[in-house]
Design an enzyme around this catalytic site. Structure first.
Site, PDB file in Angstrom:
ATOM      1  N   ALA A  12       0.840  -1.326  -0.058  1.00 38.35           N
ATOM      2  CA  ALA A  12      -0.229   0.068   0.108  1.00 38.35           C
ATOM      3  C   ALA A  12       0.901   1.162  -0.008  1.00 38.35           C
ATOM      4  O   ALA A  12       0.860   2.149  -0.957  1.00 38.35           O
ATOM      5  CB  ALA A  12      -0.998  -0.184   1.313  1.00 38.35           C
ATOM      6  N   ARG A  23       3.263  11.154 -10.849  1.00 37.46           N
ATOM      7  CA  ARG A  23       2.546  12.210 -11.325  1.00 37.46           C
ATOM      8  C   ARG A  23       2.975  13.535 -10.982  1.00 37.46           C
ATOM      9  O   ARG A  23       2.761  14.341 -11.810  1.00 37.46           O
ATOM     10  CB  ARG A  23       1.008  12.054 -10.671  1.00 37.46           C
ATOM     11  N   GLU A  34      10.442  -5.289  -3.813  1.00 34.55           N
ATOM     12  CA  GLU A  34       9.318  -6.263  -3.019  1.00 34.55           C
ATOM     13  C   GLU A  34      10.195  -7.403  -2.905  1.00 34.55           C
ATOM     14  O   GLU A  34      10.208  -8.125  -3.952  1.00 34.55           O
ATOM     15  CB  GLU A  34       8.039  -6.299  -3.879  1.00 34.55           C
ATOM     16  N   SER A  40       1.014  -4.674  -4.654  1.00 39.73           N
ATOM     17  CA  SER A  40      -0.319  -3.950  -4.735  1.00 39.73           C
ATOM     18  C   SER A  40      -1.371  -4.613  -4.460  1.00 39.73           C
ATOM     19  O   SER A  40      -2.243  -4.567  -5.440  1.00 39.73           O
ATOM     20  CB  SER A  40      -0.374  -3.050  -6.109  1.00 39.73           C
ATOM     21  N   CYS A  44      -7.162  -6.410   2.734  1.00 39.20           N
ATOM     22  CA  CYS A  44      -8.372  -6.289   3.512  1.00 39.20           C
ATOM     23  C   CYS A  44      -9.470  -7.020   2.994  1.00 39.20           C
ATOM     24  O   CYS A  44     -10.395  -7.209   3.743  1.00 39.20           O
ATOM     25  CB  CYS A  44      -8.669  -4.782   3.723  1.00 39.20           C
ATOM     26  N   ASP A 292       2.193   0.453   7.531  1.00 34.47           N
ATOM     27  CA  ASP A 292       2.339  -0.317   8.890  1.00 34.47           C
ATOM     28  C   ASP A 292       3.378  -0.224   9.618  1.00 34.47           C
ATOM     29  O   ASP A 292       3.603  -0.239  10.959  1.00 34.47           O
ATOM     30  CB  ASP A 292       1.947  -1.842   8.786  1.00 34.47           C
ATOM     31  N   ASN A 314      -2.077   4.392   2.601  1.00 30.56           N
ATOM     32  CA  ASN A 314      -2.297   5.216   1.395  1.00 30.56           C
ATOM     33  C   ASN A 314      -2.204   6.647   1.590  1.00 30.56           C
ATOM     34  O   ASN A 314      -1.777   7.190   0.862  1.00 30.56           O
ATOM     35  CB  ASN A 314      -3.686   4.832   0.539  1.00 30.56           C
ATOM     36  N   TYR A 435     -31.927  15.314   6.599  1.00 25.26           N
ATOM     37  CA  TYR A 435     -33.149  14.695   7.179  1.00 25.26           C
ATOM     38  C   TYR A 435     -34.299  14.404   6.169  1.00 25.26           C
ATOM     39  O   TYR A 435     -34.521  15.373   5.521  1.00 25.26           O
ATOM     40  CB  TYR A 435     -33.929  15.698   8.464  1.00 25.26           C
TER      41      TYR A 435
END
Length: 568
Positions: A12, A23, A34, A40, A44, A292, A314, A435
């Site tokens: 992430a 960008r 990795e 990626s 979750c 994390d 993220n 409402y």
């Protein structure tokens, strides 16, 4: 000269940093390392693959258009390099060099950086117990484990599963296995499910339907080991029993993966994660950390926290990329907001619970307020119970928990927004919520809870929490005064009370002094949602009763035993 940006970790935080940075900076040389083969992926969602809600596992590894998020995709579409199967072994901060092992051929090389990002994530906590090496015991954290669990369910014709740990992953998997028709057993050392998220009385509200569905909860039990035959698990042994199992999930939490950072001499924070400043820089300004592995600051308590969450990772990635570009963006911290679905119930929280508030030294008050997620006469109206906590001195909201069968996410998100901006109870009371009868009541549950808590702090309401009255109801000094109609009282009422009477609200003024002659008696008023209970409390006080309280949430917020029929 183009900036060399090296990112360690391809899930992430790392991939968000790389994508955002590209960008922002077309010239930067961006490389992601990795150590695994997949990058990626949406971890979750893994429990929902087990439960059958998501049928195709590639949903977690591909774009919505069906393109695999692999090294080639990120090279051709996103414009940066991803090296899978490459493990960072050492960081030389003085030379700005990372030593990297290519796991495919065993070669080792050095890679230079101008800016280094650590997105090394977290790893599951393993239980060093007898039998922990047996087949069929999983942590359920990585993609290959998820696929393995799914395969083993069929191959070994699993009927009984034990989940060790009743946190978010444990409870999500309990629902998933239950959907598949398995006998689900949950072992938890603490006295409640979702112990990091919910206070006891709120957890007990969710516990009730979970047990009713047949999921077995073994709370306040310690796992001692695992038994097996022919190398495969057959049972889990606790300090109180032995539970049969052909499959075991150990979901007792994760810890930040900080070994690489620690070896490089980077500061590790009090939470055990990598210490970062408000710009997400480590103790070395050329090295950032996110996701994390990075420490967070709680917005309310200012305490340093380890809070593994994909949404936070993220956000970290975006902030890091912008700061590499020189923007000086400050990351404000987190509230620890979380939400979980278990069967047809939802549970969510944001900010501090009672335990965290006490640890922070905050003098607080709380209320439990039930209701519906829209007007009760509308089709599809669902039950909702909200707990609100506020600082007594400032009346600033410090935390909230919401459980129910609908509308939980809406309230949790609104409360998280309010806490982010330092809202007070009065602020919550006056928010202009949308409402219309299909969506809400004229006074939203959040505003109602804020009004009730203001009344409590100011002394207009003297209420008692359900978990506190659970024990006091058996005390002969207390009398529960149920102010509902006789029909409601007969249909369902709180059980186990040493003294309980039915005194309908319309008769309190005329009959209270006859049926309750002792003005010094300890009385607790109750109804269905505590609106009538509060009115009964004020009526009795006006009649001169000295020790009157009302039961927060009344019957709708009562998670413990009830009874029906004529009162004997």
């Amino acid at each position: 000269m183009a900036k060399k940006v090296l990112i360690i970790g391809g899930v992430a935080a790392g991939m968000k940093t790389a994508s955002r940075l590209r960008r922002r900076d077309k010239d930067a040389e961006i490389t992601v390392l990795e150590r695994g083969q997949q990058v990626s992926y949406g971890a979750c969602g893994f429990p929902y693959y087990i439960g059958g809600d998501v049928e195709d596992f590639t949903s977690f590894t591909h774009t919505p258009q069906g393109f695999a998020r692999d090294a080639e995709f990120f090279k051709t579409v996103k414009g940066f390099d991803v090296l899978t199967g490459h493990e960072a072994q050492k960081i030389d901060r003085a030379r700005k060099i990372v030593t990297v092992l290519d796991k495919a051929d065993g070669t080792v090389k050095e890679m230079q950086y101008d800016v280094l990002i650590l997105g090394t994530g977290s790893i599951p906590v393993k239980l060093p117990l007898p039998g922990a090496e047996l087949g069929g015991i999983h942590n359920f954290w990585f993609p290959w484990e998820t696929l393995q669990v799914k395969a083993e369910m069929q191959e070994y014709k699993v009927t009984d599963v034990v989940i060790v740990g009743a946190g978010l992953i444990g409870m999500e998997l309990a629902e998933a296995f239950h959907k598949q028709g398995l006998t689900v057993n949950i072992v938890e050392m603490q006295d409640r499910i979702l112990p990091q998220m919910l206070d006891l009385e709120m957890a007990d509200l969710v516990k009730k339907p979970v047990e009713k569905a047949g999921i077995r909860l073994y709370l306040q039990e310690k796992t001692l080991g695992f038994e097996g035959v022919n190398g495969r698990v057959t049972a889990v042994k606790t300090d109180k029993r032995t539970i049969p199992a052909q499959l075991v999930i150990v979901a007792v939490g994760v810890r930040p993966n900080v070994e690489l950072a620690k070896a490089a001499g980077l500061e590790i924070g009090p939470s055990g994660a990598i210490a970062v400043n408000e710009y997400l820089q480590t103790s070395d300004p050329s090295i950032y950390a996110g996701g994390d592995c990075a420490e967070n600051t709680n917005i309310v308590s200012k305490a340093k926290m380890f809070a593994p969450m994909g949404s936070t990772a993220n956000k970290h990635g975006r902030v890091i990329a912008d700061n590499i570009c020189g923007d000086g963006i400050k990351y404000p911290g987190i509230l620890g907001t979380g939400i979980c679905q278990i069967l047809n119930w939802q549970a969510g929280s944001t900010g501090l619970n009672e335990r965290a508030a006490r640890a922070a030294g905050i003098e607080f008050e709380s209320v439990v307020v039930p209701g519906f997620d829209r007007l009760g006469y509308m089709p599809g109206a669902q039950r909702l119970v909200l707990k609100l906590l506020a600082d007594v001195k400032t009346q600033k909201v410090i935390g909230a928990q919401v459980v129910g069968t609908g509308g939980v996410d809406k309230r949790v998100d609104a409360l998280a927004t309010a806490l982010s901006f330092g809202a007070t109870l009065e602020d919550l009371s006056n928010i202009d919520f949308a409402y219309a009868p299909p969506f809400n009541g004229p006074i939203d549950n959040i505003a109602t809870a804020a009004n009730v808590l203001m009344n409590k702090i100011c002394g207009r309401l003297r209420s008692i929490n359900p978990k506190d009255f659970k024990e006091l109801r058996q005390n002969c000094e207390y009398t529960l005064v149920d102010v509902r109609s006789p029909g409601e009282f007969k249909a369902n009422r709180i059980a186990g009370c040493a003294n309980i009477i039915n005194l309908p609200l319309g008769k309190v003024r005329s009959e209270a002094e006859t049926v309750l002659p002792d003005k010094e008696a300890k009385l607790v008023c109750s109804c269905q949602i505590n609106l009538r209970g509060y009115e009964g409390e004020t009526m009795l006080r006006a009649l001169g009763y000295k020790n009157v309280q009302s039961l927060e949430g009344s019957l709708s917020g009562w998670p413990y035993e009830t009874e029906s029929g004529d009162k004997k």
